[in-house]
Motif scaffolding. Sequence first.
Motif, PDB file in Angstrom:
ATOM      1  N   TRP A   3       0.831  -1.209   0.000  1.00 14.00           N
ATOM      2  CA  TRP A   3       0.000   0.000   0.000  1.00 14.00           C
ATOM      3  C   TRP A   3       0.861   1.254   0.000  1.00 14.00           C
ATOM      4  O   TRP A   3       0.552   2.226  -0.692  1.00 14.00           O
ATOM      5  CB  TRP A   3      -0.972   0.004   1.179  1.00 14.00           C
ATOM      6  N   THR A  57      -8.134  -2.938  -7.873  1.00 16.99           N
ATOM      7  CA  THR A  57      -7.960  -2.033  -6.726  1.00 16.99           C
ATOM      8  C   THR A  57      -6.687  -1.218  -6.886  1.00 16.99           C
ATOM      9  O   THR A  57      -6.686   0.001  -6.690  1.00 16.99           O
ATOM     10  CB  THR A  57      -7.920  -2.834  -5.413  1.00 16.99           C
ATOM     11  N   VAL A  98     -10.060   5.854  -0.524  1.00 22.33           N
ATOM     12  CA  VAL A  98     -10.059   5.421   0.882  1.00 22.33           C
ATOM     13  C   VAL A  98     -10.998   4.223   1.060  1.00 22.33           C
ATOM     14  O   VAL A  98     -10.660   3.264   1.754  1.00 22.33           O
ATOM     15  CB  VAL A  98     -10.456   6.590   1.819  1.00 22.33           C
ATOM     16  N   GLY A  99     -12.132   4.262   0.410  1.00 22.05           N
ATOM     17  CA  GLY A  99     -13.084   3.152   0.495  1.00 22.05           C
ATOM     18  C   GLY A  99     -12.483   1.851  -0.027  1.00 22.05           C
ATOM     19  O   GLY A  99     -12.695   0.781   0.557  1.00 22.05           O
ATOM     20  N   LYS A 101      -9.340   1.055   0.029  1.00 21.05           N
ATOM     21  CA  LYS A 101      -8.383   0.604   1.047  1.00 21.05           C
ATOM     22  C   LYS A 101      -9.106  -0.062   2.199  1.00 21.05           C
ATOM     23  O   LYS A 101      -8.729  -1.151   2.653  1.00 21.05           O
ATOM     24  CB  LYS A 101      -7.545   1.796   1.533  1.00 21.05           C
ATOM     25  N   VAL A 102     -10.173   0.557   2.668  1.00 13.66           N
ATOM     26  CA  VAL A 102     -10.931   0.003   3.802  1.00 13.66           C
ATOM     27  C   VAL A 102     -11.558  -1.336   3.424  1.00 13.66           C
ATOM     28  O   VAL A 102     -11.563  -2.291   4.203  1.00 13.66           O
ATOM     29  CB  VAL A 102     -12.010   1.009   4.265  1.00 13.66           C
ATOM     30  N   ALA A 103     -12.077  -1.444   2.203  1.00 13.88           N
ATOM     31  CA  ALA A 103     -12.730  -2.668   1.759  1.00 13.88           C
ATOM     32  C   ALA A 103     -11.733  -3.810   1.549  1.00 13.88           C
ATOM     33  O   ALA A 103     -12.124  -4.970   1.558  1.00 13.88           O
ATOM     34  CB  ALA A 103     -13.495  -2.412   0.460  1.00 13.88           C
ATOM     35  N   HIS A 104     -10.473  -3.480   1.353  1.00 18.57           N
ATOM     36  CA  HIS A 104      -9.475  -4.519   1.106  1.00 18.57           C
ATOM     37  C   HIS A 104      -9.149  -5.138   2.427  1.00 18.57           C
ATOM     38  O   HIS A 104      -8.904  -6.211   2.704  1.00 18.57           O
ATOM     39  CB  HIS A 104      -8.227  -3.945   0.443  1.00 18.57           C
TER      40      HIS A 104
END
Length: 104
Positions: A3, A57, A98-99, A101-104
């Motif tokens: 990341w 992603t 950001v979404g 990243k959060v979903a991953h």
Amino acid sequence: MSWTVLVLSGVLEAVWATALGRSEGFTRPAPTAVFAVALVLSMAGLAFAMRELPVGTSYAVWVGIGAVLTVVYAMATGTESVSLLKVLFLAMIVGGVVGLKVAH
């Protein structure tokens, strides 16, 4: 680690996109050199991140970061106009990144 590399690659995307515009069709040596180095490093970082992260992603995050930073830089330097709608839409892109990243 992937990341972090992906985010740095997104920043480098903004660097090469801006340098490409300033190279005036590759006629100016310094911006052309910045473009070439940033492009290679950005692509290498994206490829590295894709070893651990999904392709979709990774690409969406990379493009999102690069696009937002390119427009923000252009707004800050006065080459792009600033409007409430543009800022809102850029915030939506950031929210999407950001979404992801959060979903991953």
